[in-house]
Design a protein around this motif. Structure first.
Motif, PDB file in Angstrom:
ATOM      1  N   GLU A  43       0.838  -1.196   0.000  1.00 18.52           N
ATOM      2  CA  GLU A  43       0.000   0.000   0.000  1.00 18.52           C
ATOM      3  C   GLU A  43       0.880   1.255   0.000  1.00 18.52           C
ATOM      4  O   GLU A  43       1.746   1.401   0.858  1.00 18.52           O
ATOM      5  CB  GLU A  43      -0.913   0.008   1.233  1.00 18.52           C
ATOM      6  N   ALA A  44       0.632   2.144  -0.948  1.00 22.57           N
ATOM      7  CA  ALA A  44       1.411   3.387  -1.036  1.00 22.57           C
ATOM      8  C   ALA A  44       1.295   4.168   0.266  1.00 22.57           C
ATOM      9  O   ALA A  44       0.220   4.261   0.854  1.00 22.57           O
ATOM     10  CB  ALA A  44       0.907   4.233  -2.202  1.00 22.57           C
ATOM     11  N   GLY A  45       2.427   4.693   0.738  1.00 20.43           N
ATOM     12  CA  GLY A  45       2.431   5.500   1.951  1.00 20.43           C
ATOM     13  C   GLY A  45       2.547   4.693   3.235  1.00 20.43           C
ATOM     14  O   GLY A  45       2.600   5.264   4.318  1.00 20.43           O
ATOM     15  N   LEU A  46       2.567   3.361   3.116  1.00 19.18           N
ATOM     16  CA  LEU A  46       2.686   2.503   4.297  1.00 19.18           C
ATOM     17  C   LEU A  46       3.933   1.641   4.183  1.00 19.18           C
ATOM     18  O   LEU A  46       4.287   1.181   3.097  1.00 19.18           O
ATOM     19  CB  LEU A  46       1.454   1.590   4.449  1.00 19.18           C
ATOM     20  N   SER A  47       4.597   1.425   5.304  1.00 16.26           N
ATOM     21  CA  SER A  47       5.760   0.546   5.372  1.00 16.26           C
ATOM     22  C   SER A  47       5.421  -0.633   6.277  1.00 16.26           C
ATOM     23  O   SER A  47       4.545  -0.541   7.123  1.00 16.26           O
ATOM     24  CB  SER A  47       6.965   1.280   5.954  1.00 16.26           C
ATOM     25  N   ARG A  48       6.155  -1.716   6.078  1.00 21.61           N
ATOM     26  CA  ARG A  48       5.961  -2.891   6.927  1.00 21.61           C
ATOM     27  C   ARG A  48       7.252  -3.168   7.680  1.00 21.61           C
ATOM     28  O   ARG A  48       8.323  -3.232   7.080  1.00 21.61           O
ATOM     29  CB  ARG A  48       5.561  -4.105   6.109  1.00 21.61           C
ATOM     30  N   MET A  49       7.133  -3.333   8.984  1.00 17.78           N
ATOM     31  CA  MET A  49       8.242  -3.755   9.830  1.00 17.78           C
ATOM     32  C   MET A  49       8.004  -5.214  10.182  1.00 17.78           C
ATOM     33  O   MET A  49       6.892  -5.566  10.571  1.00 17.78           O
ATOM     34  CB  MET A  49       8.277  -2.949  11.138  1.00 17.78           C
ATOM     35  N   VAL A  50       9.036  -6.030  10.045  1.00 11.19           N
ATOM     36  CA  VAL A  50       8.965  -7.408  10.519  1.00 11.19           C
ATOM     37  C   VAL A  50       9.974  -7.501  11.655  1.00 11.19           C
ATOM     38  O   VAL A  50      11.168  -7.268  11.460  1.00 11.19           O
ATOM     39  CB  VAL A  50       9.263  -8.428   9.403  1.00 11.19           C
ATOM     40  N   ILE A  51       9.459  -7.808  12.837  1.00  9.44           N
ATOM     41  CA  ILE A  51      10.275  -7.815  14.054  1.00  9.44           C
ATOM     42  C   ILE A  51      10.313  -9.229  14.622  1.00  9.44           C
ATOM     43  O   ILE A  51       9.272  -9.859  14.791  1.00  9.44           O
ATOM     44  CB  ILE A  51       9.688  -6.838  15.101  1.00  9.44           C
ATOM     45  N   VAL A  52      11.524  -9.706  14.906  1.00  8.35           N
ATOM     46  CA  VAL A  52      11.704 -10.992  15.584  1.00  8.35           C
ATOM     47  C   VAL A  52      12.188 -10.684  16.986  1.00  8.35           C
ATOM     48  O   VAL A  52      13.151  -9.930  17.170  1.00  8.35           O
ATOM     49  CB  VAL A  52      12.718 -11.898  14.850  1.00  8.35           C
ATOM     50  N   THR A  53      11.498 -11.249  17.969  1.00  7.13           N
ATOM     51  CA  THR A  53      11.819 -10.984  19.362  1.00  7.13           C
ATOM     52  C   THR A  53      11.549 -12.222  20.197  1.00  7.13           C
ATOM     53  O   THR A  53      10.933 -13.172  19.706  1.00  7.13           O
ATOM     54  CB  THR A  53      10.993  -9.769  19.858  1.00  7.13           C
TER      55      THR A  53
END
Length: 163
Positions: A43-53
């Motif tokens: 989606e334009a204007g949105l970023s995705r973070m993938v977090i491993v914890t």
């Protein structure tokens, strides 16, 4: 409640400072980030973070609630609670004189990795896979002499037609 590894996806507005606020939230709660990748989303204007914890389920629920309080967070998804595909990329520079290269190339072939640069006394290998595959390849290449190692961190998504 035992601690185990969690992979979460956080869809955020693509704004300056969002990464800092998300990472700060984890730090304030004493929740370690093993890896974090950030990039554009579908989606334009949105970023995705993938977090491993790593943590217990209660702590993860608390983090999720805190994430939703951040104004730029759109959606939080627990990927590791569903069937998922997770990949990481590593570049490994190995000390490899021409005489040692056939052995190194055998390891590279076994892991379906590839040589992306050849120097007079070194090779740069690219390997893509899950974290365990990367770790196994690094262990096998250590005896040759790893000169430099860089990893992207995990990126992931849910398998199949589920969104």
């Amino acid at each position: 409640m035992s601690a185990h590894k969690h992979t979460i996806s956080v869809l955020v507005n693509d704004q300056p400072g969002v990464l800092q606020r998300v990472a700060g939230l984890f730090g304030r709660r004493g929740f370690n980030i093993e890896s974090i990748t950030v990039g554009s989303s579908e989606e334009a204007g949105l970023s995705r973070m993938v977090i491993v914890t790593t943590g217990d389920d209660h702590t993860l629920d608390q983090i999720t609630k805190q994430l939703y309080k951040l104004i730029d967070v759109i959606r939080v998804e627990h990927l590791s609670s569903q069937p998922m595909v997770a990949r990481e990329l590593a570049l490994i520079k190995i000390a490899a004189q021409p005489s040692a290269r056939p052995e190194v190339l055998g390891v590279v072939e076994t892991f379906r990795a590839s040589v992306v640069d050849i120097g007079s006394s070194s090779l740069v290998v690219q390997v893509v896979g899950d974290s365990e595959k990367i770790e196994a390849m690094v262990e096998l290449l250590k005896p040759y002499g790893i000169l430099e190692l860089t990893r992207t961190g995990v990126t992931a998504m849910v398998r199949g037609n589920v969104r």
